[in-house]
Each structure stands twice: as C-alpha cells, then as structure tokens.
Scaffold this active site. Structure first.
Site, PDB file in Angstrom:
ATOM      1  N   HIS A 129      -5.794  -1.619  14.575  1.00  0.00           N
ATOM      2  CA  HIS A 129      -5.028  -0.620  13.834  1.00  0.00           C
ATOM      3  C   HIS A 129      -3.945  -1.226  12.939  1.00  0.00           C
ATOM      4  CE1 HIS A 129      -7.164   1.811  16.594  1.00  0.00           C
ATOM      5  NE2 HIS A 129      -6.311   1.763  17.587  1.00  0.00           N
ATOM      6  N   ASP A 135     -12.143   2.898  13.350  1.00  0.00           N
ATOM      7  CA  ASP A 135     -10.766   2.528  13.665  1.00  0.00           C
ATOM      8  C   ASP A 135      -9.980   3.797  13.356  1.00  0.00           C
ATOM      9  OD1 ASP A 135      -8.000   1.789  13.227  1.00  0.00           O
ATOM     10  OD2 ASP A 135      -8.691  -0.282  13.376  1.00  0.00           O
ATOM     11  N   HIS A 136      -9.571   4.510  14.385  1.00  0.00           N
ATOM     12  CA  HIS A 136      -9.088   5.878  14.122  1.00  0.00           C
ATOM     13  C   HIS A 136      -7.809   5.899  13.284  1.00  0.00           C
ATOM     14  CE1 HIS A 136      -6.491   5.336  17.652  1.00  0.00           C
ATOM     15  NE2 HIS A 136      -5.806   6.385  17.257  1.00  0.00           N
TER      16      HIS A 136
HETATM   17  C1  BG6 Z   1      -5.988   3.141  20.946  1.00  0.00           C
HETATM   18  C2  BG6 Z   1      -5.475   2.175  21.954  1.00  0.00           C
HETATM   19  O1  BG6 Z   1      -6.895   2.531  20.081  1.00  0.00           O
HETATM   20  O2  BG6 Z   1      -4.893   3.661  20.192  1.00  0.00           O
HETATM   21  C3  BG6 Z   1      -4.466   2.839  22.873  1.00  0.00           C
HETATM   22  O3  BG6 Z   1      -6.549   1.660  22.721  1.00  0.00           O
HETATM   23  C4  BG6 Z   1      -3.384   3.499  22.070  1.00  0.00           C
HETATM   24  O4  BG6 Z   1      -3.917   1.906  23.799  1.00  0.00           O
HETATM   25  C5  BG6 Z   1      -3.958   4.373  20.971  1.00  0.00           C
HETATM   26  O5  BG6 Z   1      -2.610   4.292  22.958  1.00  0.00           O
HETATM   27  C6  BG6 Z   1      -2.866   4.879  20.049  1.00  0.00           C
HETATM   28  O6  BG6 Z   1      -3.380   5.830  19.179  1.00  0.00           O
HETATM   29  P1  BG6 Z   1      -2.454   6.946  18.504  1.00  0.00           P
HETATM   30  O7  BG6 Z   1      -3.348   7.643  17.546  1.00  0.00           O
HETATM   31  O8  BG6 Z   1      -1.968   7.811  19.619  1.00  0.00           O
HETATM   32  O9  BG6 Z   1      -1.335   6.207  17.853  1.00  0.00           O
END
Ligand code: BG6
Length: 497
Positions: free
Chosen positions: A246, A183-184
């Site tokens: 997230h 989960d980044h």
């Molecule tokens: C991803 C989603 O996990 O996270 C995307 O699938 C979203 O829809 C993205 O744009 C957002 O990531 P960050 O790091 O740009 O906030």
C-alpha cells in the site's frame, strides 16, 4: 459503459475476507445498479456447504451486511442472494476441477454469462499456484469465447524471490493481461485523486520537484492491534503487510512522471519507473541508520490493560516482528534528487489515519517572523483516510501590530461535495475488473520493483543482530527514537495532536 454478463468464482468463499469485504462490495454494486444484467457468484472453498448455507452465512446472517439488509425489502435481498451458489473443492482444494468446470458450465448456461469468468483468489497465497494450474488443466484459463481473469489478493510473495516465482507460476497458466493483483489502497478515492491533483492542476505540477519540495512524509496509523490475525502477521510484519504494497503504491503516485494518457499501461509504466528509481539501501549500516522497527508493548491506560503484541493470539511470545516501521529514503532521478522521503506505518497508534504531506521549501530569505519553525513551510496534505480531502497550509499575517506570520488552512473535503458518495475500494476495484480495466491493479514488474527496494531491509532486519525492535506503548506514535529520524526541526506531523 455496459458491463458484460459474467460469473465471479470466489476461491476461499467461506473465509474472513470474502465475508468482510468482498460480498459487501458485490452487494454495493448490486444496490448501486452496477451489476450486469445477468450475473452469478460461485463460492468455492474447503467447507461443505449447500447453496442455502452459503447464502445464509455470507448474506442473510453476515454481520457485515446486517445494516445494509435492514434498509432493503426482503425481496430485493432475495433476488441478490439467489445469484449465489456454492461448490466444495475438498479439504486441500484437491477435488477434481472437472467437477468444478462442470458446475461452472451449468451456471454459465443458466445465467447466460457467455463464458466470461473472473476467478478471485482469496485463499492463502500458497494455494495460488495450484489453483492456477488446475484451472488451466480444466480448460478454464484460456480465453476462447469469453474472458478469463484472475484476481489475486496480497500478500503477493514473501520477498523478491518468492514474488518472482509466483509471477512465473501464474504466467505459466495465465497471460499477464489476465492477472489482476489487488491492492485495495489503489481503490481508495483519494489515492486516485493524487493523479488528478498532480496532473490537472498547473498550480502544483511546476512545484513538484527537488527545487521546491523540502521533504515528503507519509503516515499510516491504525488504532487496532493485530486482532485475530496474529498467525499471519507474525510471519509478515508491518514492512511486508503495509509498506511493500500500500505505502509504496502511494509513493509511486507521488514520485511518478506524468503519463502520456490515462491508459492503464501508460500509468503503470510510469509507476514502475518511479519504483525503480528508489535508492536501494545497500549496506547494513545504511539500513540501520535509515530504518526503524517497533512493536507495541503491554500498556496501562486509565486503569485498563492493553495487550502487547507478544501476548496476542498466534504470536510467538518472543517475537521480534515489527508492528511499526519507519523508513527514510531517497529517489534517484532528475526530479527528486536529494529530497528525503519519510514513511511510517504502525498498529496500536493514537488514531486511524493515512496521509501524505508534501513539505515545500521555506522562502529563501526570511522577511517576517514566523510563530515557530514548524509553521514556516507550506504543506500540501493529502488526507487519504478518514475525512478524505486536501489541505493546504499557508502563511498569513497575524492580525494586529507588526508582521507576525502564522499558518492558515485551505481545506477541501470530499464529504462537502454534493455527489459525495465515496465508493468503497473493493467495490471500485471489482467493478474495474468486471470491465477489464487494469489501471488500479498492480502489474508483475511493479510488484517486483517494490520488493527489490524492500528486500535488503527485510534481510538486514532479520539477519543483523544489531537491529532492535523498539517497544512503544499502545496509543502512541511509535518508538520515541522514530522522532529523531527527521533531522531538522520539522519532526513528524501527528494528525489530530
Ligand atoms: C491490509 C493489511 O492490507 O490493510 C492490514 O493486511 C491493515 O493489516 C489493512 O489493517 C489496512 O487497510 P485500511 O483500508 O483499513 O487502511
């Protein structure tokens, strides 16, 4: 910590995520000197590519690496690129895994990677089960000698039932400790800093409860629409795409009790407990009252037409899928009883920002006049992105006659630190997986607990004809009626407004 020699085997190697996120992250690890002495990458996918074509596509000609490449000597990039190899697994990932195992064995020999393999699944989730099974049958999942780890990308399931099934399937072939659910958001510096803010500052922790906190607010906004991902997104929607993963991760870090140590299992045990204490909304009536879904519509801004969601490529022209979701909920435990949480996420909004705001209760008796109601409460703002940092809003006397109170900011930004380099989330998470640290990866029970909370909302939204998907103009903070979700005079904090 010395990182053992190892091989990273990427399934879905010619896909967008691999080129956009993964390979730049591996490059950063290389550039920052974090790769082990001996390291190889094996790209696996359905396309027919030679090693050279794979290196060209994902490194030399990758639009996501051009800037980084331009800053380095060719020789430096060449050494990096030569670590990359490719293997074609057939159009349905169905070509024999014995060939794959053979290729891995050869590279293992060549690079002395000691049987240490990480399998990174960056394919459609429908293939996770098949790949895990085949790896197992080809004797690649068993940890005999080296380590075997499996990293899986989200979406992790489509609802509670499918997430459980997927966990069951993976557990058939890999042990839980081998599975790394990425989960980044957990790789973001400021998300991790939530733990430090809470548990190494005695000025916050005593206040972190229902006695002093009035409500908690989390906003995640993006300016982009669904871009080229309409096909995936239309079946997903904001609740699955952002909230279940997230945003509930951020919630769990705000809600959790102090862990007894920084050990991965201790932290994840507390996060699971936190997620389990979210009050599950039972009736449709309750869900309709406390949730809201929206969708961006075609909008004219300064003479330019911005596409509405339904006009996006891959989206059903009558789609009711939400690109905005707002949820109000409670946490049923000792610490949080009665404190409302408001969480919203949306695409095509005015700015890109993610922040959590802890609103403290106002003093019990008003001695001084405040400028206005919104400015009365102390706020702790955790800015997750961009301008990563922490802000505290507190009352000060307006200089001059009388005792008028206004709010001032106390601000900390990561960019002001001398060692300001904030590691990219993927770089950080990959490095953790290479070192065998699961702290920032989601555990099976954690993912299921998050789905358990989201599931009834999804079902109600899908099945109850009384649920509307409200339109909102591109570049706004979502449907107007989301403003009414926060009952008292506070309203949402719209950063930058
Ligand atoms: C991803 C989603 O996990 O996270 C995307 O699938 C979203 O829809 C993205 O744009 C957002 O990531 P960050 O790091 O740009 O906030």
């Amino acid at each position: 910590k010395k990182i053992p020699n190892q091989m990273l085997i990427i399934f879905g190697a010619s896909g967008d995520l691999t080129t956009r996120k993964l390979i730049p992250a591996i490059f950063d690890l290389y550039k920052d000197g974090h790769l082990p002495e001996s390291f190889a990458v094996l790209g696996v996918s359905r396309s027919q590519l030679s090693d050279k074509e794979f290196r060209d596509k994902s490194i030399w000609k990758s639009p996501f690496l051009q800037k980084a490449i331009a800053k380095q000597e060719d020789e430096f990039i060449k050494t990096f690129a030569e670590k990359f190899h490719y293997h074609d697994l057939g159009s349905e990932y169905d070509r024999s895994y014995d060939d794959l195992a053979q290729k891995i064995a050869e590279l293992n020999e060549q690079y002395q990677t000691q049987g240490n393999y990480i399998f990174y699944l960056s394919t459609p989730p429908s293939l996770y089960g098949t790949i895990a099974k085949n790896l197992n049958e080809a004797n690649l999942s068993q940890e005999n000698g080296g380590f075997r780890r499996l990293i899986v990308e989200k979406p992790f399931g489509y609802d509670l039932e499918s997430a459980k099934k997927l966990n069951e399937t993976l557990h058939h072939y890999f042990e839980e400790k081998q599975v790394y659910r990425i989960d980044h958001y957990l790789g973001k510096e400021t998300v991790q800093n939530l733990l430090v803010t809470r548990f190494s500052n005695s000025i916050f922790e005593p206040l972190w409860n229902r006695r002093y906190i009035h409500h908690v607010e989390i906003t995640n906004a993006e300016t982009v629409g669904v871009e080229k991902r309409g096909g995936y997104y239309d079946k997903s929607g904001a609740l699955r795409d952002m909230f279940q993963s997230h945003l509930l991760q951020i919630v769990s870090l705000i809600v959790m009790e102090p862990p007894i140590s920084a050990d991965a299992e201790e932290i994840r045990d507390e996060k699971v407990k936190a997620l389990k204490s979210l009050r599950i909304m039972k009736s449709d009536e309750e869900i309709i009252k406390n949730t809201l879904r929206g969708q961006y519509v075609t909008t004219q801004i300064e003479g330019r037409t911005h596409k509405g969601y339904r006009e996006e490529e891959g989206v059903n022209p009558e789609s009711t899928t939400e690109t905005f979701a707002a949820i109000k909920f409670y946490v049923d435990n000792w610490r949080w009883k009665g404190v409302p949480f408001y969480v919203r996420t949306g695409k095509a909004m005015p700015t890109k920002v993610t922040e959590a705001v802890i609103h403290f209760k106002t003093p019990p008796h008003e001695v001084f006049m405040s400028q206005d109601a919104y400015r009365k409460d102390n706020k702790l703002i955790i800015r997750i992105q961009p301008n990563e940092g922490i802000l505290i809003k507190f009352g000060v006397k307006v200089p001059g006659l009388g005792f008028h109170v206004d709010q001032a900011n106390m601000e900390f930004y990561y960019s002001d630190l001398e060692s300001a380099q904030v590691m990219d989330a993927y770089e950080r998470l990959l490095l953790d997986a290479m070192q065998g640290d699961t702290t920032l990866y989601a555990r099976a029970d954690e993912v299921e607990a998050a789905w358990r909370f989201v599931d009834p909302i999804l079902k109600c939204w899908e099945n109850n004809p009384a649920v509307n998907t409200y339109g909102y103009s591109v570049g706004t903070w979502g449907p107007r009626n989301s403003d009414e979700m926060i009952e008292d005079s506070f309203g949402w904090r719209n950063p930058g407004d």
